[in-house]
Design an enzyme around this catalytic site. Structure first.
Site, PDB file in Angstrom:
ATOM      1  N   ASP B 152     -18.954  -3.453   0.916  1.00 18.92           N
ATOM      2  CA  ASP B 152     -17.860  -3.981   1.733  1.00 18.92           C
ATOM      3  C   ASP B 152     -16.841  -4.669   0.817  1.00 18.92           C
ATOM      4  OD1 ASP B 152     -16.199  -5.498   3.318  1.00 18.92           O
ATOM      5  OD2 ASP B 152     -17.802  -6.335   4.555  1.00 18.92           O
ATOM      6  N   GLY B 153     -15.659  -4.080   0.729  1.00 21.42           N
ATOM      7  CA  GLY B 153     -14.628  -4.624  -0.156  1.00 21.42           C
ATOM      8  C   GLY B 153     -14.197  -6.026   0.236  1.00 21.42           C
ATOM      9  N   ASP B 170      -6.802   0.616  -1.357  1.00 18.52           N
ATOM     10  CA  ASP B 170      -6.561   1.998  -0.935  1.00 18.52           C
ATOM     11  C   ASP B 170      -7.380   2.241   0.322  1.00 18.52           C
ATOM     12  OD1 ASP B 170      -6.178   4.672  -0.609  1.00 18.52           O
ATOM     13  OD2 ASP B 170      -7.339   5.276  -2.361  1.00 18.52           O
ATOM     14  N   SER B 172      -8.010   3.176   4.546  1.00 21.36           N
ATOM     15  CA  SER B 172      -7.580   4.049   5.635  1.00 21.36           C
ATOM     16  C   SER B 172      -6.763   3.203   6.621  1.00 21.36           C
ATOM     17  CB  SER B 172      -8.800   4.713   6.281  1.00 21.36           C
ATOM     18  OG  SER B 172      -9.780   3.749   6.571  1.00 21.36           O
ATOM     19  N   TYR B 240       1.200  12.944   5.176  1.00 17.89           N
ATOM     20  CA  TYR B 240       0.959  11.725   5.947  1.00 17.89           C
ATOM     21  C   TYR B 240       1.936  11.682   7.123  1.00 17.89           C
ATOM     22  CZ  TYR B 240      -2.379   9.745   2.579  1.00 17.89           C
ATOM     23  OH  TYR B 240      -3.476   9.497   1.782  1.00 17.89           O
TER      24      TYR B 240
END
Lengths: 298, 298
Positions: B152-153, B170, B172, B240
């Site tokens: 978990d960042g 980076d 989502s 994107y």
């Protein structure tokens, strides 16, 4: 919807912009209802209202390819008009070839210096239906400085000389009635029509999809038509394929640097623009590394 | 294909990227075949090979949203890495939060100055499948300076202090496992983890779709987390939504100007980049008029 054989409109109520020019990929927009669909002498024109949730408003399609949506038309129209006009010291006479929706002309006429804006579009149906379904875009046709001709833009520039400060070529894609607007003969005529110091700004296709075409065009504009400088600028617009298109620019005189704005719009006008800024004008000519050769002189 | 209930893949063999985050619009890509589809503890991961004609190669999708394609992944990865690293005088230690495909790390490790690049992604399945289906992206996991953690960042940056020159987030989209990476507490921890002169560069969503979210974030980064400067840069990438995304950047010290490159990559490396140039770095911070307030300090 399934009973209407309109190109791109699917049975489940979505429009999918399929084309041999960008195979295997497509913008999809959810359709609320079709407002117009008809065949002119030149192309199939479809206008639909997109779904409320998507906020794209009305959408114009020519032969299956999206031309403009209410939500993002300002990007292309502001850039195609203000980049050449702000790079010119005194743009008094402007010619638009194509641009039958009126959007580029709307932006051109925000420059008080412009005394006359001629527009020549081959397809009167586009002009007529734009007035009905894109009134905020087509308002320019009623401007006192606007001078509209339904006719062949390539023929219009034949034989004319030294008439325009800026010529804007707002064409559809090279497959279709606009194909001649991507050729050498046309640009030779365009250059002759420009006054000293004149600038041409053309719909220059996408560097992601048509890099070879753009390279071919920059090469003949430099080497054969002998514009003093040729530059390609990026225009990033959500509803065009790959999210971008370009303005391909040629300057008749060596002193002109199209990448730098030298004039400003009146402050009250600037404040209402939604896309163009002087910083963005300069930034547009910084190209992705894979395309940077387009702006390198030989 | 109809027998496979994969989000977005339609009966006619096209993938349509529908989402409540961009209702009424979607990128469509023609599918050749599905290479992987599975549910991790966090999200649904689908990887498909797109049709040959489209040239987009393999495509990674998380919970129905495109994360990368072979053809244009370089745009996002080069910008997210080289913008912060070229704006830092001496980036020795770099942390990537998210980025489980390895693409940002691949670019980070092109900077010889980097001594260690830590990467923390919550989803080991993304890392594992990237190695299989995007080997040219995931090559970075095998680099001797790469140090990968599945975890978990947000928890990773708690309690750490003064450890990194550059932190790249980076993530989502904010709907899903990454939502915490868009909040104040996370950025408070990120700032403390940065060394003096440190820079954070985060996936900053699209100005076309999430302008209010971005305004909220720039405001709390300036006023509450008290980054010395906060800037939003445009990254224009075809696959994107709306054709663009942003890098949202914060500098710990007032002397740092993230909009200007102060270091260069080795020439041999520069020549192989497909997107990033020093000119494009500067140009990215020229915003469309409708979003220019993002880069105006109060």
């Amino acid at each position: 919807m399934a009973s209407q054989p309109i190109p791109g409109i699917q049975a489940d109520g979505w429009f999918r912009e399929e084309s041999t020019m960008w195979p295997g990929q497509a913008l999809s927009l959810k359709v609320d209802k079709v407002l117009f669909d008809g065949q002119s002498d030149y192309q199939r024109l479809t206008i639909f209202k997109s779904s409320e949730e998507g906020k794209w408003g009305n959408v114009m399609v020519l032969d299956g390819a999206v031309q403009l949506t209410d939500r993002d038309e300002f990007v292309y129209h502001e850039m195609m008009a203000h980049v050449p006009l702000c790079a010119h010291p005194s743009p008094k006479t402007v010619l638009i070839i194509g641009g039958g929706d009126g959007g580029v002309m709307r932006e051109v006429l925000k420059h008080d210096e412009v005394e006359r804006c001629d527009l020549v579009d081959i397809d009167g149906l586009v002009i007529e239906q734009s007035k009905v379904h894109f009134p905020q875009v087509a308002q320019s046709f009623f401007h006192p400085k606007a001078n509209t001709t339904v006719g062949d833009g390539a023929a219009f520039v034949q034989g004319k000389e030294n008439e325009y400060d800026v010529i804007i070529v707002d064409s559809s894609d090279p497959e279709g009635p606009a194909s001649v607007l991507f050729g050498e003969e046309f640009y030779s005529n365009v250059k002759r029509c420009l006054k000293p110091g004149g600038i041409v700004c053309s719909q220059g296709e996408s560097a992601w999809l048509h890099l070879h075409l753009i390279e071919k065009m920059t090469t003949f504009l430099r080497n054969d038509i002998k514009f003093a400088s040729v530059r390609y600028g990026m225009i990033y617009i959500p509803t065009y394929p790959c999210g971008s298109i370009g303005c391909l620019m040629g300057a008749k005189d060596a002193e002109t640097d199209v990448t730098k704005p030298i004039r400003e719009l009146p402050l009250a006008v600037q404040e209402k623009l939604k896309y163009y800024t002087a910083d963005l004008h300069r930034a547009a000519f910084a190209l992705p590394a894979f395309a940077k050769q387009l702006n390198q002189d030989a």
